[in-house]
Write an enzyme that holds these catalytic residues in place. Structure first.
Site, short mmCIF file in Angstrom:
data_model
loop_
_atom_site.label_atom_id
_atom_site.label_comp_id
_atom_site.label_asym_id
_atom_site.label_seq_id
_atom_site.Cartn_x
_atom_site.Cartn_y
_atom_site.Cartn_z
N VAL A 224 0.84 -1.19 0.00
CA VAL A 224 0.00 0.00 0.00
C VAL A 224 0.88 1.24 0.00
CG1 VAL A 224 -1.66 1.34 1.34
CG2 VAL A 224 -1.94 -1.13 1.14
N CYS A 307 4.04 -7.13 22.10
CA CYS A 307 4.37 -8.08 23.17
C CYS A 307 5.40 -7.50 24.13
CB CYS A 307 4.86 -9.41 22.62
SG CYS A 307 4.90 -10.70 23.89
N CYS A 487 -0.19 -11.91 27.89
CA CYS A 487 1.26 -11.99 27.76
C CYS A 487 1.75 -13.17 28.59
CB CYS A 487 1.91 -10.70 28.22
SG CYS A 487 3.70 -10.66 27.97
#
Length: 556
Positions: A224, A307, A487
């Site tokens: 894109v 994360c 997590c």
């Protein structure tokens, strides 16, 4: 007069007067370009008067008047010719500098990437989001380059994008859906921590994109370049156009390796590694096995990152290996975090601190890695100080695991979809764009204040799928996202502290506490991470099967 520098050869400003011309001449400016039509304001100095003063200072002067808000492609081309054929430095002016900046931006469309043009204009104080489509198209006529039109277009073929496509089609079959993504390979990125600890092989974390794109979804294998939300279109690299009725934006984020001086040149050698890259995670494991003594550093950049527990997971699993092999007493272990705390949700910190103490790890907060020299095995950290300038400190290492700074992809940051920080601007509950009603976003790229994890994307995908279809009149009610993220903090081989939480740090456990207490290390959480989550990812999440993540629907 306040002038702004766009590049080494060009500055821009608002209307200039005779004194300004003299000042510019003293700065070495050789050429003036006027982009303001005469007579635009009653107090405006005419071009001929400016040209006369410029001649006195041995400056060439050119008149290229442009109507405000009506910059044409031929005018931009003429401006580019003036830049290329006149001596510099060059100064262009109009009423505010915006028209001159617009002309420059359009003239550079075939010489610089869109992201670079937009960033240079932004640094000068000019917002050219509205030009993104024109810059990306290089002035081409889109009518001859329309590739397709779809009910729903999804930008991004990662976890969030494919899961959303599958969830949409699981609810409604008779709509056209396209995914735009140039990648050949799809990665299960949560598995890279285990690759870096010798638990998974790299091949367990990768599959071909073609094997995962849902049936009845058109895969547009392209990058894109820009968004044109006012025309409900996405501009692809190569100036092709995709039209949509509804748009879902989920391209993930950008790992900014170059954001740390010297890092790209030494990654994968000299003891410098990162589990944030597929090809480097095996090198982490190689370094861990071979290190018998010395200093091992683990770093974490400023938030947001994907994360957020991954940098310390790498530390815990490495330390566990050295502990089990009786090497830890000979290894100086240190964690350098740009943030102020070990983990953002306080309920999980006591369990983590027990392992920090077990592994004798030194915690260093407010330390941001800014430079690394692999040859000398030295890292430099900027240390934030209250009410004082940051201090620069250096540390030697034998091994360093680096988590890079992270940002939204360039084509997102320069788009009209982005907020001031560059992330897609959404309502944090419905995940709908705050300014464009037919656009939604999920995953790492949007600005809701949740943890950027695969578990979050798994929860978000059915919510976006339902809300898109509700907007199309094919579902009832509105689904709301509570900020859920997970997590799994791998504190040792065989045990995990399973952090599950939502907005504001509210604990949102998936299982009853008597079965799995996420605030404590458990073997059940390890079993979930090692044996259950990978098949849930490949065979459920990416296929529209919404086990434990069915959205809660409220009346609209």
């Amino acid at each position: 007069m306040q002038y702004k520098t766009l590049d080494a050869q060009l500055s821009v400003s608002g209307q200039v007067n005779a004194d300004d011309v003299a000042a510019l001449a003293k700065l070495g400016v050789k050429t003036l370009i006027c982009n303001r039509p005469d007579g635009e304001a009653v107090d405006q100095i005419g071009f001929e008067d400016i040209a006369r003063v410029a001649a006195e200072h041995h400056m060439s002067c050119h008149y290229l008047p442009v109507q405000s808000g009506q910059v044409q492609d031929d005018e931009a081309a003429h401006f580019g010719t003036l830049l290329a054929t006149n001596p510099g430095p060059i100064h262009a002016y109009c009423r505010s500098g915006m028209r001159s900046t617009t002309l420059w931006a359009l003239s550079q469309s075939q010489q610089r990437p869109l992201s670079e043009i937009s960033n240079m204009a932004k640094q000068a104080g000019y917002d050219i989001h509205g030009l993104a489509t024109r810059i990306a198209s290089h002035g081409n006529n889109f009518g001859n380059h329309v590739l397709g039109s779809f009910d729903v277009v999804i930008v991004g073929g990662g976890a969030a994008g494919i899961a959303t496509a599958s969830s949409i089609l699981a609810r409604q079959h008779n709509i056209s859906v396209a995914i735009i993504d140039p990648a050949d390979v799809h990665y299960y990125q949560p598995g890279w921590t285990f690759v870096g600890a010798g638990i998974f092989s790299p091949s367990q974390t990768a599959k071909t994109m073609a094997s995962l794109i849902p049936k009845n979804v058109e895969w547009i294998k392209a990058g894109v370049a820009a968004f044109d939300p006012d025309r409900n279109s996405v501009v692809l690299e190569g100036c092709r156009l995709i039209s949509y009725k509804r748009l879902v934006v989920a391209p993930g984020l950008k790992l900014d390796w170059a954001g740390i001086e010297g890092l790209p040149e030494t990654l994968g050698r000299n003891g410098v590694t990162s589990n944030y890259r597929f090809d480097l995670a095996p090198y982490t494991w190689e370094l861990v096995q071979n290190l018998r003594e010395g200093r091992a550093l683990f770093t974490q950049p400023p938030m947001p990152i994907k994360c957020a527990g991954a940098p310390q997971k790498a530390m815990y699993l490495s330390a566990d290996y050295w502990y089990r092999n009786h090497r830890l007493n000979n290894i100086n272990l240190a964690f350098y975090n740009a943030g102020p705390v070990l983990f953002g949700v306080a309920d999980y910190v006591p369990a983590l601190m027990k392992y920090v103490e077990k592994y004798q790890a030194q915690l260093n907060f407010s330390h941001k890695l800014v430079k690394i020299d692999g040859e000398t095995k030295t890292a430099w950290f900027e240390v934030a100080k209250d009410n004082a300038e940051p201090e620069l400190v250096c540390r030697e290492f034998d091994m360093i695991h680096v988590c890079p700074p992270q940002a939204a992809p360039d084509f997102i940051r320069v788009s009209p979809l982005a907020d001031a920080a560059g992330w897609v601007d959404v309502d944090q509950h419905t995940l709908r764009h705050l300014h464009y009603d037919n656009i939604w976003s999920l995953g790492d790229v949007m600005n809701a204040p949740n943890a950027k994890t695969a578990a979050a994307a798994r929860k978000q995908a059915p919510i976006v799928a339902h809300n898109v279809l509700a907007d199309m009149g094919m579902s009832k009610g509105i689904a709301h996202y509570d900020g859920y993220g997970s997590c799994p903090l791998t504190v040792e081989r065989g045990k995990i502290v399973l952090a599950e939480f939502g907005y504001g740090g509210k604990l949102l456990p998936s299982m009853p506490r008597w079965l799995l207490d996420g605030t404590k290390p458990t073997r059940l959480a390890w079993l979930l991470k090692e044996s259950m989550l990978p098949p849930i990812y490949w065979k459920a999440m990416l296929r529209g099967k919404e086990w434990l993540v069915k959205p809660v629907i409220e009346d609209a």
